[in-house]
Scaffold this motif. Sequence first.
Motif, short mmCIF file in Angstrom:
data_model
loop_
_atom_site.label_atom_id
_atom_site.label_comp_id
_atom_site.label_asym_id
_atom_site.label_seq_id
_atom_site.Cartn_x
_atom_site.Cartn_y
_atom_site.Cartn_z
N THR A 38 87.23 24.76 -30.81
CA THR A 38 87.47 23.75 -29.79
C THR A 38 88.83 23.07 -29.98
O THR A 38 89.22 22.27 -29.17
CB THR A 38 86.36 22.68 -29.78
OG1 THR A 38 86.28 22.10 -31.08
CG2 THR A 38 85.02 23.29 -29.40
N ASP A 39 89.52 23.43 -31.05
CA ASP A 39 90.85 22.87 -31.33
C ASP A 39 91.81 24.05 -31.55
O ASP A 39 91.58 24.87 -32.44
CB ASP A 39 90.78 22.01 -32.59
CG ASP A 39 92.09 21.29 -32.89
OD1 ASP A 39 93.16 21.86 -32.65
OD2 ASP A 39 92.03 20.16 -33.39
N PRO A 40 92.86 24.14 -30.74
CA PRO A 40 93.78 25.28 -30.88
C PRO A 40 94.47 25.34 -32.24
O PRO A 40 94.83 26.41 -32.71
CB PRO A 40 94.78 25.08 -29.75
CG PRO A 40 94.71 23.63 -29.41
CD PRO A 40 93.29 23.22 -29.70
N ARG A 41 94.63 24.21 -32.90
CA ARG A 41 95.26 24.19 -34.23
C ARG A 41 94.38 24.91 -35.26
O ARG A 41 94.89 25.64 -36.11
CB ARG A 41 95.55 22.76 -34.68
CG ARG A 41 96.61 22.08 -33.81
CD ARG A 41 96.73 20.64 -34.12
NE ARG A 41 95.46 20.01 -33.71
CZ ARG A 41 95.24 18.72 -33.71
NH1 ARG A 41 96.16 17.88 -34.11
NH2 ARG A 41 94.07 18.25 -33.32
N ASN A 42 93.08 24.73 -35.18
CA ASN A 42 92.16 25.42 -36.09
C ASN A 42 92.15 26.92 -35.82
O ASN A 42 92.11 27.73 -36.75
CB ASN A 42 90.75 24.86 -35.98
CG ASN A 42 90.65 23.44 -36.46
OD1 ASN A 42 91.47 22.98 -37.24
ND2 ASN A 42 89.65 22.72 -35.97
#
Length: 65
Positions: A38-42
């Motif tokens: 749900t987080d593009p950084r992860n």
Amino acid sequence: MIEVFIEYWSRGGEAEYPWSVWADGKQAMASHGRRSYTDPRNSEADAMKFCRDVLDTEPDCVTRL
């Protein structure tokens, strides 16, 4: 050439960011069905980790779709 793609999918108001890694035009691995991000950084961090740990290299490019 190693390429990382960070995708953006939206369903019912919720966003997901699956990744895929391509080596010389062939898919080496994808997160689809393995893990939801749900987080593009992860998502990007895990794709980079795959490149380092499995392919023993950094990607030549990262494309965020």
